[in-house]
Design an enzyme around this catalytic site. Structure first.
Site, PDB file in Angstrom:
ATOM      1  CB  CYS A  12      -0.892  -0.040   1.238  1.00  0.00           C
ATOM      2  SG  CYS A  12      -1.778   1.489   1.556  1.00  0.00           S
ATOM      3  CB  CYS A  43      -0.042   2.380   4.144  1.00  0.00           C
ATOM      4  SG  CYS A  43      -1.636   1.823   3.540  1.00  0.00           S
ATOM      5  CG  ASP A  44       3.762   0.952   4.297  1.00  0.00           C
ATOM      6  OD1 ASP A  44       3.293   1.537   5.280  1.00  0.00           O
ATOM      7  OD2 ASP A  44       3.716  -0.274   4.146  1.00  0.00           O
TER       8      ASP A  44
END
Ligand SMILES: Cc1cc2nc3c(=O)[nH]c(=O)nc-3n(C[C@H](O)[C@H](O)[C@H](O)COP(=O)(O)OP(=O)(O)OC[C@H]3O[C@@H](n4cnc5c(N)ncnc54)[C@H](O)[C@@H]3O)c2cc1C
Length: 302
Positions: A131, A134-135
């Site tokens: 993701c 997200c990261d």
């Protein structure tokens, strides 16, 4: 007999259980072996409101589970193995045990399609990620290999360039299957290079990713590429197999629904299970909340 059975205890199911418990619905949460879902695998969550310094996935899950318990939902740490939605009360089976309720929330999540390498699962959350939203920020000024060639792979590769110094897209085909504008953006982005007709054979590294081994599908030759991160973006598989005979599914395996409402009165969906676009912790919690409010409304009108 329960008012509500929730299947799946990722962020969506846990949020639904908090709302249902607080609304005094007699609620059973069938949580699978470990509550928390995908977020439990997350080393550091940086984008969930209320945690300005971030929070580890396991800590966040622990907090959510204790909030569920505080409001009284019953939790069992087993998987639902069968459902029967043909007549009310609905039945949910856990092996040979059967539980009944007038309302069910399905929150079984989705899983990323993965390459299937041992090294990929061992280094998941330690340089392997699924993701970009997200990261990506964890890869500031670092190099990332993105695997995939569809819309989300290209969009996520572009998102990563906001942070990373270099992104290499590895794709097994000769052409991308993404929309034209995304392909053009990728082609015009100086931080991105592409490696077509290549596959990732191995993720390299002991505790954290240090590289990948790629195979050229034309020549069969392999070589190692140094990288700090590997984004796997080759698609999603919704966890809907259990419901195939009971609810209408789309060609991609998603449950046919209007928001959180399925075609079966009293049966609701929440979270990544039926999200083809956002797949975030906050959106999963949001739809868990909506599904529980709809269940409460439905039970109130029965
Ligand atoms: C490595 C990783 C890092 C991520 N990092 C972030 C991040 O930093 N920020 C962010 O916003 N999002 C992040 N995400 C995305 C986020 O985790 C998901 O959007 C979110 O977890 C979806 O929640 P969910 O409850 O819908 O599904 P899931 O989290 O998938 O939970 C579904 C649960 O249902 C269970 N289940 C399945 N079948 C059954 C059954 N038959 N019976 C009982 N239980 C069942 C599953 O085992 C699972 O526990 C990340 C995802 C991954 C994989």
């Amino acid at each position: 007999m329960y008012d509500l059975i929730i299947i799946g205890a990722g962020p969506a199911g846990l949020t639904a259980a908090i709302y249902a418990g607080r609304a005094k619905l007699d609620t059973l949460l069938i949580a699978g072996k470990t509550p928390g879902g995908q977020i439990y695998l997350t080393y550091q969550v940086e984008n969930y409101p209320g945690f300005p310094d971030g929070v580890t996935g396991p800590e966040l899950v622990e907090r959510m589970v204790s909030q569920v318990k505080r409001f009284g939902a019953e939790i069992i740490l087993e998987e639902a193995t069968k459902v029967d939605f043909t007549s009310e009360p609905y039945k949910v089976y856990v092996k040979d045990k059967v539980f009944e309720a007038y309302s069910v929330i399905i929150a079984t999540g989705s899983r990323n399609r993965l390459l299937g390498l041992e090294s990929e699962s061992r280094l998941m959350g330690r340089g392997v990620f699924v993701c970009a939203t997200c990261d990506a920020a964890l890869y500031e000024e670092l190099r990332v290999v993105a695997v995939g060639g569809g819309d989300s792979a290209l969009q996520e590769a572009l998102d990563i360039t906001k942070f990373a110094s270099e992104v290499i897209i590895v794709h097994r085909r000769d052409t991308f299957s993404a929309q034209r504008y995304l392909i053009e953006e990728v082609e015009n982005n100086p931080k991105i290079t592409t490696m077509m007709h290549h596959t990732v054979e191995e993720v390299l590294g002991e505790d954290f990713v240090t590289g990948v081994r790629v195979r050229n599908l034309d020549t069969g030759e392999t070589h190692d590429l140094q990288t700090d991160g590997v984004l796997i973006a080759i698609g999603w598989l919704p966890n809907t197999e259990l419901f195939r005979s009971q609810l209408e599914l789309t060609d991609q395996g998603y449950i046919t629904a209007d928001g959180v409402l399925t075609s079966k009165p009293g049966v609701f969906v929440a979270g990544d299970l039926n999200d083809t676009v956002y797949r975030q912790l906050a959106t999963a919690c949001g739809s868990g909340c909506k599904a529980a409010l709809e269940a409460e409304r439905y039970l109130g009108h029965r």
